[in-house]
Enzyme design. Structure first.
Site, PDB file in Angstrom:
ATOM      1  N   HIS A   1       0.849  -1.192   0.000  1.00 35.11           N
ATOM      2  CA  HIS A   1       0.000   0.000   0.000  1.00 35.11           C
ATOM      3  C   HIS A   1       0.881   1.237   0.000  1.00 35.11           C
ATOM      4  CE1 HIS A   1      -3.153   2.843   1.223  1.00 35.11           C
ATOM      5  NE2 HIS A   1      -3.956   1.955   0.670  1.00 35.11           N
TER       6      HIS A   1
ATOM      7  N   GLU B   1      -7.822  -5.258  -0.545  1.00 36.93           N
ATOM      8  CA  GLU B   1      -8.330  -6.036  -1.679  1.00 36.93           C
ATOM      9  C   GLU B   1      -8.309  -7.538  -1.426  1.00 36.93           C
ATOM     10  OE1 GLU B   1      -9.792  -4.352  -3.604  1.00 36.93           O
ATOM     11  OE2 GLU B   1      -8.748  -2.596  -4.349  1.00 36.93           O
TER      12      GLU B   1
END
Ligand code: COA
Length: 364
Positions: free
Chosen positions: A247, A306
Site C-alpha cells: 500500500h 483487496e
C-alpha cells in the site's frame, strides 16, 4: 522539485477521513473503522459523511427512505442498456450509464449518484447472464436491496450484514487516487456527476480498485495451501506483484483487511460453504508475508483491503469481473463527500510540471 506519484504531498484539508499509515488506523469523521463496522450500516455512514455538506436530513432512516426512492427512479434507465454496451466489462457499462445522468451539486444529485451504481451493477450482471433485471424494493436497506436485485440469493441477514460491513469499510479512505480525481474535477466546479465519473475511471485500474479479481485468480492458480510458497516465489521471480499486498500509505496491516476478514468469518459461520477457500486464503496470506519479508526487506509490505474484499465478494456470489463495480457502489459516498468539500472550501487544483523536453532552436 518533482515528487514522483505525489508521495507525501499534501493536496487537501479534509474533515472526512484520516489514514494513519504508521499505526494502521482509519478514522472516518472522528470514528475509528473498527467501531464504525461494529455499529453502523451503510445508511449511517452516508449520514455521517454527508453531514454539514448538504442540506440536513433528519436521520439515517430518512436517508434510507430517500435513497430507496432514488433507486426506483434510476431503475428506469436500465432499459436503455443495449447489446453493444453490455459487451463491455460491468464497471464500464456502469460508467457509461452514469455518464447519461445530469450534473448538479445538490443533495438530490448526490442521492441519485449513490443509487445509480447500486441499481446498474446488479441489472448489468443479470442482463449479461440473459436474465431480466430485478426492480428495486425501496423499503429494503441499500445492502439488502443490492442483493435482492442481484437475485442470486435470498438476502438473508448474514449476507446483508456482510455486504453492509463491506460498504461501510470502503466508504472513504483519505486522498486515494480516485478520491483525488474526484476532487480535481470538483475543483473546476464541473458538478458531482463529472466528479464520480472521473473517480470510477481512476478506480478501475489494477493498482487501485481493480485488484480483487486478480486476487481470486491467484488463489485459484495456487490451488492448495502446500503449493503457496513455491507459487509465490515463482511469481516474484518473474517480476510480478502479489495482488492484495502492499500500500502507498500503510506501512503495517491495512485495518480494512481485518474488518473484512471479521465480516467474512461471520458470514462463513452462518454459511460454511466457503470454509475451504478461507483456509487457503489464510495459508497464502501467511506465506506471502514471509516471502515478501525475505524478498523486499526494505519495504514493509502487508495485506491490503483487496485481499479479503475478494473473498467476501466471492462468498456473496458477485462474479469476479464485478468486484470493481461493487467497490464503486461503496466508495461513491466518499467521492461525493470529498467533491462537495472541495467545491465548497477548496480552490482550483492546478499543480505545475517540470519541462524536460527540448528547447526551441535559436534562430541563426
Ligand atoms: N508484490 C510484490 N512487490 C511489491 C508489491 C506487491 N504487491 N507492492 C510493492 N512491491 C514492491 C515494489 O516492487 C517495489 O520494490 P522495488 O523498490 O524493489 O522495485 C517496492 O515494493 C515499492 O513499490 P512501489 O510501486 O513504489 O509502491 P507504491 O506505493 O507505488 O505501490 C501499490 C502501492 C498498492 C500500487 C503496490 O503495493 C501494488 O502494486 N500492490 C499490488 C496491487 C494491489 O493489491 N492493489 C490494491 C491496493 S489497495
Amino acid at each position: 522539485m518533482m515528487n514522483n506519484g505525489l508521495e507525501d504531498v499534501v493536496a487537501a484539508e479534509t474533515q472526512l477521513s484520516h489514514v494513519n499509515g504508521e499505526a494502521g488506523q482509519l478514522i472516518i469523521r472522528g470514528v475509528s473503522l473498527d467501531r464504525l463496522v461494529a455499529h453502523a450500516r451503510y445508511e449511517d455512514v452516508v449520514t455521517l459523511l454527508f453531514s454539514g455538506l448538504f442540506e440536513p436530513i433528519a436521520d439515517a432512516a430518512e436517508f434510507g427512505r430517500r435513497l430507496g426512492q432514488k433507486r426506483v427512479e434510476i431503475f428506469a434507465h436500465v432499459e436503455t442498456i443495449d447489446r453493444d454496451l453490455l459487451a463491455l466489462p460491468p464497471v464500464d457499462v456502469m460508467r457509461a450509464l452514469i455518464a447519461r445522468l445530469a450534473d448538479g451539486d445538490d443533495l438530490d444529485t448526490a442521492l441519485m449518484l449513490l443509487a445509480a451504481p447500486a441499481v446498474f451493477l446488479p441489472a448489468v450482471l443479470r442482463l449479461k447472464r440473459g436474465e431480466t433485471p430485478v426492480a428495486p424494493t425501496p423499503a429494503l436497506s441499500h445492502a439488502a436491496d443490492i442483493l435482492a436485485m442481484l437475485g442470486a440469493r435470498v438476502p438473508n441477514d448474514a449476507a446483508v450484514a456482510a455486504l453492509d460491513a463491506y460498504l461501510v469499510t470502503i466508504s472513504d479512505h483519505g486522498l486515494n487516487a480516485s478520491t483525488f480525481a474526484s476532487r480535481v474535477v470538483a475543483s473546476t466546479k464541473a458538478g458531482l456527476t463529472s466528479s464520480v465519473l472521473a473517480a470510477i475511471s481512476a478506480l478501475k485500474g489494477p493498482l487501485h480498485g481493480g485488484a480483487p479479481g486478480p486476487v481470486l485468480d491467484m488463489l485459484d492458480a495456487i490451488g492448495t495451501p502446500d503449493n503457496a510458497q513455491d507459487w509465490l516465489v515463482r511469481a516474484l521471480d518473474q517480476g510480478e506483484r502479489l495482488m492484495g499486498f502492499g500500500h502507498r500509505v500503510y506501512r503495517v496491516r491495512d485495518p480494512r483487511a481485518d474488518a473484512l476478514k471479521g465480516a467474512l468469518k461471520q458470514l462463513v459461520a452462518a454459511e460454511p460453504a466457503n470454509r475451504d477457500r478461507i483456509e487457503l486464503a489464510e495459508a497464502v496470506e501467511q506465506s506471502a508475508l514471509a516471502v515478501l519479508r525475505l524478498r523486499k526487506p526494505d519495504r514493509p509490505l502487508d495485506v491490503n483491503v483487496e485481499f479479503y474484499t475478494a473473498l467476501l465478494l466471492d462468498a456473496l456470489k458477485f462474479p469476479r469481473d464485478a468486484f470493481t463495480g461493487v467497490f464503486a457502489i461503496g466508495r461513491t459516498v466518499g467521492w461525493l463527500a470529498h467533491a462537495r468539500e472541495q467545491s465548497l472550501e477548496g480552490r482550483l487544483i492546478r499543480p505545475r510540471s517540470v519541462y524536460v523536453g527540448p528547447l526551441p532552436q535559436q534562430a541563426a
